[in-house]
Design an enzyme around this catalytic site. Structure first.
Site, PDB file in Angstrom:
ATOM      1  N   ASP A   1      40.607  34.671  37.761  1.00 40.32           N
ATOM      2  CA  ASP A   1      40.268  35.969  38.305  1.00 40.32           C
ATOM      3  C   ASP A   1      38.831  35.846  38.833  1.00 40.32           C
ATOM      4  O   ASP A   1      38.055  35.041  38.319  1.00 40.32           O
ATOM      5  CB  ASP A   1      40.362  37.014  37.188  1.00 40.32           C
ATOM      6  CG  ASP A   1      39.812  38.358  37.599  1.00 40.32           C
ATOM      7  OD1 ASP A   1      40.286  38.908  38.608  1.00 40.32           O
ATOM      8  OD2 ASP A   1      38.898  38.847  36.910  1.00 40.32           O
TER       9      ASP A   1
ATOM     10  N   ASP B   1      36.299  38.741  39.782  1.00 38.54           N
ATOM     11  CA  ASP B   1      35.321  39.708  39.286  1.00 38.54           C
ATOM     12  C   ASP B   1      35.450  39.919  37.784  1.00 38.54           C
ATOM     13  O   ASP B   1      36.513  40.276  37.289  1.00 38.54           O
ATOM     14  CB  ASP B   1      35.476  41.037  40.028  1.00 38.54           C
ATOM     15  CG  ASP B   1      35.307  40.868  41.532  1.00 38.54           C
ATOM     16  OD1 ASP B   1      34.411  40.111  41.929  1.00 38.54           O
ATOM     17  OD2 ASP B   1      36.080  41.477  42.294  1.00 38.54           O
TER      18      ASP B   1
END
Length: 180
Positions: A13, A15
């Site tokens: 991922d 952020d």
């Protein structure tokens, strides 16, 4: 589910996992790597595994940033953390009903197709339940690295929880975490 289950790629991922979460960030100058991102990525690359990023970017659908701004931020992430073998971005909002927005498996499945691997040969590292849900739906392994935004129930539901990115990578490389 096909494949040997041998780990061949780690998908991150963006952020809150690779970089400090700045909501709807369209400014490359605001990109700051998480403390353990560089050494974790170096470890994955040294192990000969592919790396990728799978990132929900609903700010595009909400009109808060453009795809060009998302691309500029992603390029800054690569400048700071090195090249990734695959990038998958979902520009849709939660109400759009797309197949790519996590916790749907679309971005993970697409990344695996791009890399020429089975989902069972990939692992996803993320900071929230949607990341874990997408990995589970795709048939990939999953490791949660909680942050201050991770909800307690997401931590409880995760099969594997790590202290930070380096720990997550070590867990994947040492124990070959079974698919979710």
């Amino acid at each position: 589910m096909g494949g040997t289950g041998t780990l061949k790629a780690v998908l991150f991922d963006r952020d809150g996992t690779l970089v400090v979460d700045v909501p709807y960030n369209g400014d490359p100058q605001l990109v700051r790597p998480m403390d353990s991102a560089r050494p974790a990525l170096e470890r994955v690359r040294r192990a000969g595994l592919a790396t990728g990023v799978v990132s929900n970017q609903s700010g595009v659908a909400r009109g808060l940033l453009s795809l060009g701004q998302v691309t500029a931020v992603n390029q800054r992430v690569e400048q700071l953390l090195g090249p990734f073998d695959v990038w998958e971005v979902c520009p849709h909002g939660p109400e759009d009903g797309c197949a790519c927005r996590k916790p749907a498996p679309g971005m993970i499945l697409s990344a695996c197709r791009t890399l020429g691997i089975e989902p069972s040969e990939a692992a996803v590292i993320g900071d929230i339940g949607a990341d874990m849900g997408a990995a589970r739906a795709a048939g990939a392994r999953a490791v949660l690295v909680p942050t201050e935004v991770t909800r307690a129930e997401e931590i409880e539901a995760a099969e594997v929880v790590a202290d930070d990115l380096q720990h997550a990578v070590e867990l994947l490389l040492q124990t070959r975490v079974a698919p979710a």
